[in-house]
Design a protein around this motif. Structure first.
Motif, PDB file in Angstrom:
ATOM      1  N   LEU A  20       0.848  -1.161   0.073  1.00  0.00           N
ATOM      2  CA  LEU A  20      -0.003   0.099   0.093  1.00  0.00           C
ATOM      3  C   LEU A  20       1.000   1.162   0.241  1.00  0.00           C
ATOM      4  O   LEU A  20       0.278   2.101  -0.638  1.00  0.00           O
ATOM      5  CB  LEU A  20      -0.833   0.127   1.230  1.00  0.00           C
ATOM      6  N   ILE A  23       2.082   2.916  -3.514  1.00  0.00           N
ATOM      7  CA  ILE A  23       0.938   3.865  -4.183  1.00  0.00           C
ATOM      8  C   ILE A  23       1.256   5.298  -3.736  1.00  0.00           C
ATOM      9  O   ILE A  23       1.094   6.008  -4.582  1.00  0.00           O
ATOM     10  CB  ILE A  23      -0.371   3.537  -3.997  1.00  0.00           C
ATOM     11  N   ILE A  33      -5.838  11.795  -9.129  1.00  0.00           N
ATOM     12  CA  ILE A  33      -7.078  11.635  -8.316  1.00  0.00           C
ATOM     13  C   ILE A  33      -6.903  10.243  -7.722  1.00  0.00           C
ATOM     14  O   ILE A  33      -6.584   9.520  -8.367  1.00  0.00           O
ATOM     15  CB  ILE A  33      -8.448  11.517  -8.987  1.00  0.00           C
ATOM     16  N   SER A  34      -7.005  10.086  -6.382  1.00  0.00           N
ATOM     17  CA  SER A  34      -6.716   8.821  -5.801  1.00  0.00           C
ATOM     18  C   SER A  34      -7.839   8.263  -5.441  1.00  0.00           C
ATOM     19  O   SER A  34      -8.705   8.921  -4.526  1.00  0.00           O
ATOM     20  CB  SER A  34      -5.825   8.843  -4.686  1.00  0.00           C
ATOM     21  N   LEU A  35      -8.323   7.057  -5.729  1.00  0.00           N
ATOM     22  CA  LEU A  35      -9.368   6.253  -5.268  1.00  0.00           C
ATOM     23  C   LEU A  35      -8.944   5.143  -4.908  1.00  0.00           C
ATOM     24  O   LEU A  35      -9.649   4.021  -4.633  1.00  0.00           O
ATOM     25  CB  LEU A  35     -10.228   5.820  -6.428  1.00  0.00           C
ATOM     26  N   ALA A  36      -7.612   5.432  -4.303  1.00  0.00           N
ATOM     27  CA  ALA A  36      -6.818   4.182  -3.737  1.00  0.00           C
ATOM     28  C   ALA A  36      -6.597   4.112  -2.114  1.00  0.00           C
ATOM     29  O   ALA A  36      -6.507   3.269  -1.608  1.00  0.00           O
ATOM     30  CB  ALA A  36      -5.359   4.147  -4.337  1.00  0.00           C
ATOM     31  N   GLY A  37      -6.630   5.336  -1.662  1.00  0.00           N
ATOM     32  CA  GLY A  37      -6.345   5.741  -0.221  1.00  0.00           C
ATOM     33  C   GLY A  37      -7.359   5.113   0.596  1.00  0.00           C
ATOM     34  O   GLY A  37      -8.656   5.020   0.325  1.00  0.00           O
ATOM     35  N   GLY A  38      -7.088   4.846   1.870  1.00  0.00           N
ATOM     36  CA  GLY A  38      -8.404   4.265   2.856  1.00  0.00           C
ATOM     37  C   GLY A  38      -8.288   5.044   4.002  1.00  0.00           C
ATOM     38  O   GLY A  38      -8.745   4.694   4.869  1.00  0.00           O
ATOM     39  N   LEU A  39      -7.861   6.275   3.758  1.00  0.00           N
ATOM     40  CA  LEU A  39      -7.664   7.201   5.050  1.00  0.00           C
ATOM     41  C   LEU A  39      -9.245   7.819   5.388  1.00  0.00           C
ATOM     42  O   LEU A  39      -9.875   8.297   4.435  1.00  0.00           O
ATOM     43  CB  LEU A  39      -6.855   8.456   4.690  1.00  0.00           C
ATOM     44  N   PRO A  40      -9.663   7.950   6.560  1.00  0.00           N
ATOM     45  CA  PRO A  40     -10.893   8.511   6.691  1.00  0.00           C
ATOM     46  C   PRO A  40     -10.777   9.879   6.543  1.00  0.00           C
ATOM     47  O   PRO A  40      -9.721  10.706   6.539  1.00  0.00           O
ATOM     48  CB  PRO A  40     -11.100   8.347   8.095  1.00  0.00           C
TER      49      PRO A  40
ATOM     50  N   TYR B 358     -20.471   9.266   5.188  1.00  0.00           N
ATOM     51  CA  TYR B 358     -19.786   8.207   4.222  1.00  0.00           C
ATOM     52  C   TYR B 358     -20.795   7.545   3.373  1.00  0.00           C
ATOM     53  O   TYR B 358     -20.513   7.064   2.163  1.00  0.00           O
ATOM     54  CB  TYR B 358     -19.080   7.089   5.267  1.00  0.00           C
ATOM     55  N   PHE B 415     -15.152   1.076   0.978  1.00  0.00           N
ATOM     56  CA  PHE B 415     -14.697   0.553  -0.310  1.00  0.00           C
ATOM     57  C   PHE B 415     -15.669  -0.136  -1.164  1.00  0.00           C
ATOM     58  O   PHE B 415     -16.561  -0.784  -0.445  1.00  0.00           O
ATOM     59  CB  PHE B 415     -13.332  -0.551   0.167  1.00  0.00           C
ATOM     60  N   LEU B 457      -5.878   6.616  -9.575  1.00  0.00           N
ATOM     61  CA  LEU B 457      -5.400   5.664  -8.647  1.00  0.00           C
ATOM     62  C   LEU B 457      -6.295   4.608  -8.262  1.00  0.00           C
ATOM     63  O   LEU B 457      -7.310   5.301  -7.460  1.00  0.00           O
ATOM     64  CB  LEU B 457      -4.361   5.979  -7.524  1.00  0.00           C
ATOM     65  N   THR B 459      -6.536   0.890  -5.930  1.00  0.00           N
ATOM     66  CA  THR B 459      -5.746  -0.198  -5.495  1.00  0.00           C
ATOM     67  C   THR B 459      -5.907  -1.761  -6.199  1.00  0.00           C
ATOM     68  O   THR B 459      -6.710  -1.965  -6.267  1.00  0.00           O
ATOM     69  CB  THR B 459      -6.048  -0.418  -3.934  1.00  0.00           C
ATOM     70  N   TYR B 463      -2.889  -6.866  -3.778  1.00  0.00           N
ATOM     71  CA  TYR B 463      -2.392  -6.606  -2.290  1.00  0.00           C
ATOM     72  C   TYR B 463      -3.385  -7.386  -1.311  1.00  0.00           C
ATOM     73  O   TYR B 463      -2.876  -7.544  -0.042  1.00  0.00           O
ATOM     74  CB  TYR B 463      -2.656  -5.048  -2.102  1.00  0.00           C
TER      75      TYR B 463
END
Lengths: 515, 515
Positions: A20, A23, A33-40, B358, B415, B457, B459, B463
């Motif tokens: 992770l 990335i 544009i990130s649709l990858a992160g999982g941050l709140p 959310y 997600f 991006l 994921t 992973y």
């Protein structure tokens, strides 16, 4: 610089970087544009700002002043959200971090390291959540199950409580008033018999080298050089767990100390007055230094940092990512903000105040020893081969001095380590005569209970016996001196009155058994 | 209640209580003078008070308001030193703690647990510094090296990154839209061949049972009962890592969602609307629940709590004492103080706001799927046996619908997990024709890079592949469906515009490969 990667143990070698995190390097690209992160989402953190009211380095201490402090005595640390609030942006400390810790804070740690230790070889830093965790991570980096670890003759119990369940045992190195003895360390390493010991030669030397817990001993500069040379010769990694480094005191004098008043030295003079750390001698990058703010700011921060070679730091970071992540954000923000206000030099003034405060407390305790016992230099005492000073009581005839315990004036830290002599104590002889398996520890236990009944608590020395395996727990099996046992006195917390009364109570019980 | 102590592994069993903690019980005695403690003196903590400005549960979120907030929107949490300051005494949070955490905070955690989960069996709580560390401690409690751990078909990579170096492998359980399949779980357990697998039958089932990372799937209530029954039958411990529990949403509807406005339910109605946790079914105390405030307050707190049977909690406490100690004091003080102001009911209102926020973000993402693709229920799509919905593009003739990916409307979490279908994609066939070892992953990698080049991006699904050992990493060796690969979309952080543009970019690349 030697390649030390062979010290990394099997499990630590097997750690993979988190995919992770790969990335993240793409995320910085313009327009990405990130649709990858999982941050709140940070808009959903219900905090607007944090404000810490601290004292300035020279202000009266907490509890000393009355009512509201004048402006010059307080440092108001305000940490808001967004850059426009000036200074730090709280948002980054509310969010998940990188594992290593906030970059600015790491840089501050490096600045402190350079200033205080000027390490001669390349090093790196990452944060950790306190030295307890830091040591657990170092064991996870260097030790295989069933290894031996070199430790001081008496060692910090929480450190070994972590590795005893792993099957790791201690190889204790005997010590004198200058710290562990290089000659004994060499003997252990030179004479190591893998077959007999059932394990490879130790590779890790764990030290609280300044104001050791429990012994209070600081390893002398000359001894440090000898130990470091052995670490090179025998390919050791030295783990320098050094929470009391800044609490180094001038020698105790039973007459002079009450005249002392606090005066801060220039920061550079203060640093020059401190004993050189192992890190400062470390031309081969074989020292891992564990730094903590627990004793210099406050323990609840749960924040410190590793100083080590980049190869070890990289592995420690991999462990951090999956074991703890960053230290708490409010702790990180607090420290950065405090240093922003105080400056590094202000911190170095504060450290001198701490030093002075704990020195005063050390003096309270040793004053009480002198007030309650006849204290003689070992050479002039009934136990001429003891270390340091010997506290005696008068014998039944009111004349002969009977030795009770010896101790070394602790030039640092929070503790006085005392070695009690049971020779000729009739209750001890009685227990021995009854055929007790470990009469020394049995009598020490009785003594401890007698003190507790008199309402004074010491820490039993047995807590600090290095763990050498199940068959080696009695005084005899450990090879410890017969007719002796240790107790630890702490001078960190009690008041002057409590210390005076406490030592008096200790003496009353001693009178009963020794008279 | 069954005795579950045989689940405690060899190393955890070998942990001894810290002897230092034994003294603590004597310390409370009237008139006792302790020269035993090693705590730094609290007058030497340079903090006078901490003040956190928070929003009230219904106030505009951070970034929504402009300038100063009216009084009703802010909760000012002031935590001073000494009892006279009212409320909490900051000093206790600056000092070392007990390992378990502040007693008041533990009671609050129990209050929340009783209210939300009403566990049917006896349980206890201690704090931990975040679920990453909590999971590491659970592995340290239950798993022997080289064990297998039961996990979801796709699993959280940081959790397994911790245990892969220990030699532990995953036994993945296949899933449908209701979560992992009890039938498959039973097959694995029933058919476990110790000799063939080289390890004992798995005893630990690790689940993110609500809004799983990465799949977004929530295990249905009926499925939970089946799984719990199997855990009883096969003596499993269920580790319920549940950071998204309060982020459960009603099903997505492409037309209705824009009309939604936030309205808080009564706390009890809110709780009743949530799916029952494994803990709430746990009549045999075989669930260890990992609770975190990272997603509900903020991650920088590094604070959560374990809920488990008292026997496991005691062992986790022993590990905590030597591995981490208490979570950071400022984090503990913050949470207690926030709950003091908001109340538990205020927190339950705040959780509903998070849920709403959310959910709105989930809708943004699914709206973008509907805007860019032809989305059909699986049964009506070219892939009738897919789960959930299938996003399609028009074929070259402008008529035929070609399936691109299937996904399940995530009823919780952050997600959307997408399964891409490569059948008939010419570039994929080319790679396959070239004899690539793992054409699915190779093409997925190419696709990922094409998206990154287009500045979006996702994921990579790889992973999240459970680690089954070195020989089982390719699509074929894992037994995964040929001609497919997964990607994870996160809707937690980007804005509505970024999501719209991001999915458009995804589609543009899809058009190039699929058209």
């Amino acid at each position: 610089m030697p390649d030390l990667s062979h010290h990394i143990n099997r499990k630590s070698k097997a750690r993979q970087p988190s995919p992770l995190k790969d990335i993240i390097k793409f995320m910085g690209q313009d327009g990405m544009i990130s649709l990858a992160g999982g941050l709140p989402h940070p808009s959903l953190f219900p905090v607007e700002h944090a404000n810490f009211s601290c004292i300035t380095p020279l202000a009266p201490l907490h509890g000393e002043g009355a009512g509201t402090r004048p402006a010059g005595e307080t440092a108001d640390l305000m940490i808001g959200r967004g850059v426009e609030s000036g200074g730090l942006d709280l948002t980054q400390f509310l969010q998940y971090g990188s594992g290593a810790g906030n970059r600015q804070l790491i840089n501050l740690c490096k600045q402190l390291t350079d200033k205080v230790h000027a390490p001669p070889a390349e090093y790196d830093c990452i944060l950790h959540p306190g030295n307890t965790n830091a040591w657990a991570k170092v064991v996870g980096l260097l030790c295989e199950d069933d290894d031996y670890v070199l430790v001081e003759e008496y060692t910090y119990p929480s450190a070994q409580a972590h590795w005893i369940p792993l099957g790791i045992r201690a190889a204790p190195v005997s010590a004198d008033a200058d710290g562990i003895q290089a000659t004994h360390l060499r003997d252990i390493l030179e004479g190591w018999d893998e077959k007999k010991m059932g394990a490879r030669r130790p590779r890790v030397l764990y030290l609280v080298a300044v104001g050791s817990n429990p012994t209070g001993i600081t390893i002398s500069a000359a001894r440090r050089c000898e130990i470091y040379a052995l670490s090179v010769q025998y390919d050791l990694i030295i783990v320098e767990d050094d929470p009391y480094y800044f609490l180094q005191y001038p020698g105790y004098s039973p007459t002079a100390q009450s005249a002392l008043t606090f005066k801060a030295k220039e920061p550079s003079d203060f640093i020059a007055s401190l004993i050189p750390s192992f890190l400062s001698l470390d031309v081969e990058s074989r020292v891992i230094r564990l730094e903590s703010f627990s004793k210099t700011l406050f323990p609840g921060l749960r924040l410190g940092y590793f100083i080590a070679n980049p190869c070890f730091i990289e592995r420690l970071l991999r462990a951090t990512e999956v074991e703890t992540q960053d230290p708490a954000g409010l702790s990180q923000a607090f420290i950065l903000s405090l240093f922003g206000n105080w400056g590094v030099d202000g911190y170095l003034v504060w450290l001198q105040r701490l030093q002075f405060q704990y020195q005063t407390r050390r003096d309270w305790l040793l004053n009480a020893f002198f007030a309650n016992f006849t204290v003689l230099p070992a050479a002039d005492s009934p136990i001429p081969d003891a270390q340091g000073l010997v506290a005696c009581v008068k014998g039944r005839n009111g004349q002969d001095l009977r030795p009770v315990f010896s101790f070394v004036d602790p030039g640092a830290g929070m503790f006085v380590w005392s070695k009690f002599y049971f020779d000729g104590v009739s209750r001890f002889l009685e227990i021995k005569g009854e055929g007790a398996e470990d009469p020394e520890q049995e009598f020490a236990g009785e003594l401890w209970k007698a003190w507790a009944t008199k309402l004074v608590l010491l820490t039993p020395g047995s807590y600090y016996h290095p763990w050498q395996g199940k068959g080696k727990t009695t005084t005899k099996a450990r090879g410890a001196e017969a007719q002796t046992a240790h107790f630890r006195f702490s001078f960190a917390t009690p008041t002057a009155e409590q210390i005076a009364t406490g030592v008096e109570r200790v003496r009353e019980v001693v009178d009963r058994y020794w008279a």
